[in-house]
Design a protein around this motif. Structure first.
Motif, PDB file in Angstrom:
ATOM      1  N   TRP A 111      29.612  56.783  33.475  1.00 41.98           N
ATOM      2  CA  TRP A 111      28.755  57.965  33.554  1.00 41.98           C
ATOM      3  C   TRP A 111      28.673  58.552  34.965  1.00 41.98           C
ATOM      4  N   PRO A 112      28.721  57.763  36.061  1.00 47.10           N
ATOM      5  CA  PRO A 112      28.746  58.429  37.381  1.00 47.10           C
ATOM      6  C   PRO A 112      29.955  59.325  37.579  1.00 47.10           C
ATOM      7  N   ASP A 113      31.063  58.990  36.909  1.00 45.83           N
ATOM      8  CA  ASP A 113      32.245  59.847  37.022  1.00 45.83           C
ATOM      9  C   ASP A 113      32.007  61.200  36.379  1.00 45.83           C
ATOM     10  N   ALA A 114      31.238  61.212  35.289  1.00 46.86           N
ATOM     11  CA  ALA A 114      30.900  62.494  34.659  1.00 46.86           C
ATOM     12  C   ALA A 114      30.046  63.343  35.589  1.00 46.86           C
ATOM     13  N   VAL A 115      29.126  62.704  36.319  1.00 46.97           N
ATOM     14  CA  VAL A 115      28.301  63.434  37.282  1.00 46.97           C
ATOM     15  C   VAL A 115      29.174  64.013  38.394  1.00 46.97           C
ATOM     16  N   ALA A 116      30.133  63.219  38.873  1.00 43.40           N
ATOM     17  CA  ALA A 116      31.028  63.700  39.933  1.00 43.40           C
ATOM     18  C   ALA A 116      31.870  64.878  39.432  1.00 43.40           C
ATOM     19  N   PHE A 117      32.378  64.793  38.204  1.00 44.62           N
ATOM     20  CA  PHE A 117      33.152  65.899  37.644  1.00 44.62           C
ATOM     21  C   PHE A 117      32.295  67.152  37.519  1.00 44.62           C
ATOM     22  N   ALA A 118      31.051  66.982  37.083  1.00 47.12           N
ATOM     23  CA  ALA A 118      30.166  68.138  36.944  1.00 47.12           C
ATOM     24  C   ALA A 118      29.925  68.804  38.293  1.00 47.12           C
ATOM     25  N   ALA A 119      29.721  67.988  39.337  1.00 46.92           N
ATOM     26  CA  ALA A 119      29.504  68.553  40.674  1.00 46.92           C
ATOM     27  C   ALA A 119      30.728  69.324  41.148  1.00 46.92           C
ATOM     28  N   VAL A 120      31.915  68.794  40.895  1.00 52.01           N
ATOM     29  CA  VAL A 120      33.144  69.473  41.316  1.00 52.01           C
ATOM     30  C   VAL A 120      33.351  70.760  40.520  1.00 52.01           C
ATOM     31  N   LEU A 121      33.040  70.740  39.227  1.00 50.11           N
ATOM     32  CA  LEU A 121      33.182  71.954  38.420  1.00 50.11           C
ATOM     33  C   LEU A 121      32.209  73.037  38.873  1.00 50.11           C
ATOM     34  N   VAL A 143      37.077  51.483  53.509  1.00 49.36           N
ATOM     35  CA  VAL A 143      35.986  51.070  54.380  1.00 49.36           C
ATOM     36  C   VAL A 143      35.059  50.148  53.590  1.00 49.36           C
ATOM     37  N   PRO A 144      34.676  48.993  54.114  1.00 45.25           N
ATOM     38  CA  PRO A 144      33.809  48.083  53.355  1.00 45.25           C
ATOM     39  C   PRO A 144      32.494  48.747  52.964  1.00 45.25           C
ATOM     40  N   GLY A 145      32.074  48.458  51.758  1.00 45.18           N
ATOM     41  CA  GLY A 145      30.817  49.018  51.269  1.00 45.18           C
ATOM     42  C   GLY A 145      30.826  49.121  49.765  1.00 45.18           C
ATOM     43  N   ARG A 146      29.635  49.258  49.190  1.00 48.69           N
ATOM     44  CA  ARG A 146      29.478  49.401  47.741  1.00 48.69           C
ATOM     45  C   ARG A 146      28.574  50.604  47.460  1.00 48.69           C
ATOM     46  N   THR A 147      28.999  51.752  47.946  1.00 55.80           N
ATOM     47  CA  THR A 147      28.245  52.976  47.716  1.00 55.80           C
ATOM     48  C   THR A 147      28.637  53.599  46.380  1.00 55.80           C
ATOM     49  N   ALA A 148      27.947  54.675  46.036  1.00 51.36           N
ATOM     50  CA  ALA A 148      28.253  55.364  44.781  1.00 51.36           C
ATOM     51  C   ALA A 148      29.666  55.934  44.784  1.00 51.36           C
ATOM     52  N   ILE A 149      30.157  56.331  45.949  1.00 53.47           N
ATOM     53  CA  ILE A 149      31.516  56.877  46.027  1.00 53.47           C
ATOM     54  C   ILE A 149      32.540  55.759  45.861  1.00 53.47           C
ATOM     55  N   HIS A 150      32.271  54.600  46.446  1.00 53.91           N
ATOM     56  CA  HIS A 150      33.186  53.473  46.286  1.00 53.91           C
ATOM     57  C   HIS A 150      33.290  53.030  44.824  1.00 53.91           C
ATOM     58  N   GLU A 151      32.194  53.139  44.091  1.00 57.08           N
ATOM     59  CA  GLU A 151      32.166  52.645  42.717  1.00 57.08           C
ATOM     60  C   GLU A 151      32.771  53.615  41.714  1.00 57.08           C
ATOM     61  N   LEU A 152      33.097  54.827  42.137  1.00 54.75           N
ATOM     62  CA  LEU A 152      33.714  55.775  41.207  1.00 54.75           C
ATOM     63  C   LEU A 152      35.092  55.296  40.776  1.00 54.75           C
ATOM     64  N   TRP A 153      35.466  55.698  39.589  1.00 52.55           N
ATOM     65  CA  TRP A 153      36.793  55.366  39.066  1.00 52.55           C
ATOM     66  C   TRP A 153      37.858  56.034  39.913  1.00 52.55           C
ATOM     67  N   ALA A 154      38.940  55.307  40.188  1.00 57.50           N
ATOM     68  CA  ALA A 154      40.015  55.851  41.022  1.00 57.50           C
ATOM     69  C   ALA A 154      40.626  57.100  40.396  1.00 57.50           C
ATOM     70  N   GLY A 155      40.707  57.138  39.068  1.00 57.05           N
ATOM     71  CA  GLY A 155      41.239  58.323  38.402  1.00 57.05           C
ATOM     72  C   GLY A 155      40.381  59.553  38.634  1.00 57.05           C
ATOM     73  N   THR A 156      39.074  59.353  38.713  1.00 56.20           N
ATOM     74  CA  THR A 156      38.184  60.480  38.999  1.00 56.20           C
ATOM     75  C   THR A 156      38.488  61.070  40.368  1.00 56.20           C
ATOM     76  N   LYS A 157      38.678  60.228  41.346  1.00 50.28           N
ATOM     77  CA  LYS A 157      38.964  60.718  42.695  1.00 50.28           C
ATOM     78  C   LYS A 157      40.306  61.453  42.738  1.00 50.28           C
ATOM     79  N   LEU A 158      41.301  60.915  42.043  1.00 52.01           N
ATOM     80  CA  LEU A 158      42.599  61.589  42.029  1.00 52.01           C
ATOM     81  C   LEU A 158      42.523  62.940  41.337  1.00 52.01           C
ATOM     82  N   LEU A 159      41.785  63.009  40.229  1.00 51.99           N
ATOM     83  CA  LEU A 159      41.651  64.277  39.520  1.00 51.99           C
ATOM     84  C   LEU A 159      40.846  65.286  40.334  1.00 51.99           C
ATOM     85  N   VAL A 160      39.831  64.804  41.050  1.00 47.53           N
ATOM     86  CA  VAL A 160      39.044  65.705  41.899  1.00 47.53           C
ATOM     87  C   VAL A 160      39.920  66.305  42.990  1.00 47.53           C
ATOM     88  N   VAL A 161      40.763  65.481  43.602  1.00 46.36           N
ATOM     89  CA  VAL A 161      41.679  65.993  44.624  1.00 46.36           C
ATOM     90  C   VAL A 161      42.625  67.027  44.028  1.00 46.36           C
TER      91      VAL A 161
END
Length: 276
Positions: free
Chosen positions: A248-258, A17-35
């Protein structure tokens, strides 16, 4: 004059989806690992509390990413019928808890288990769709190559696996569009009316063979075009060689998931709120 029928919304996958939000800017590897982490969590602890927490996490993430409701596909009526039929048959299993109505005891265990599995499936589908709607396909291969770097010690072709995954993800939506065009062309083709069941059966078989042949031809043509494009851009190695690393936003996302996983495990294991 009757109101025009609303066209069903198709499934939109592998198209961000078009956009430049904080979720869009996360590293793709972070999203795959979170899943992967959430998948393991719900596999080991598929209780109502973890499902509710993950569902809330998916809704909050979709809100941050500004995912519109229009990306959600329309639910066909036959799927509602199948869900109703599954719930009806599962309710016959009975089990605790029990509901007594006019001295008649009803066991709700089977129905609750069916609802739990259904909600779990919806949450996992939403999680996968969220990754699809916020991740560019070109970012997947470098992320997979970086995540799988330790496997190179075992002499596994990680880069080749990443390239194959990237090409499959790129070709999937393209082939879906091609197949839709083929089906539309088949519907527009004039046909003589079939008078007997044998003629209808033979026509159906012939149409299936024609569609399969056309689909294979389209896939081969698209593969040839994609191969020429990859060669012109420096070969398949360039697909997985793009710079890709977490920030560093990826570290925040990992912390939230943990934290989410820790709360879910604590509630399931150490509190009476956990359900079996």
């Amino acid at each position: 004059m009757s109101a025009p029928q609303r066209q069903p919304r198709p499934v939109v996958l592998l198209r961000p989806v078009p956009g430049r939000t904080a979720i869009h800017e996360l590293w793709a590897g972070t999203k795959l690992l979170v899943v992967a982490i959430i998948g393991v969590l719900l596999t080991l602890y598929p209780g109502w509390v973890p499902i509710a927490l993950v569902g809330l996490f998916v809704l909050l993430t979709a809100k941050i990413a500004h995912i519109p409701r229009g990306v959600l596909p329309s639910v066909p009526r036959w799927l509602w019928f199948l869900l109703f039929l599954g719930a009806l048959t599962a309710s016959f299993a009975g089990g605790a808890p029990h509901l007594t109505v006019a001295s008649v005891d009803f066991g709700l265990g089977g129905l609750l288990k069916f609802l739990q599995i259904t909600v779990l499936s919806i949450v996992l589908l939403g999680l996968g769709g969220l990754v699809s709607w916020t991740t560019n396909v070109a970012e997947v291969a470098p992320a997979v190559a970086k995540i799988g770097r330790p496997l190179r010690l075992l002499r596994l072709p990680v880069d080749d696996y990443a390239v194959a995954l990237a090409l499959a993800l790129r070709a999937f939506p393209m082939l879906i569009d091609e197949f839709r065009v083929l089906f539309a062309a088949r519907k527009l083709r004039p046909r003589d009316p079939a008078t007997t069941a044998r003629e209808r059966h033979r026509r159906l078989n012939a149409e299936i063979i024609d569609l399969l042949a056309a689909a294979v031809t389209v896939a081969l043509r698209r593969a040839d075009e994609m191969g020429d494009a990859i060669t012109a851009r420096g070969g398949a190695g360039q697909i997985s060689a793009l710079p890709s690393r977490p920030k560093w936003p990826d570290a925040v996302a990992f912390a939230a998931v943990l934290v989410l996983c820790a709360v879910s495990v604590y509630v399931e294991v150490f509190t009476p709120l956990a359900t079996t």
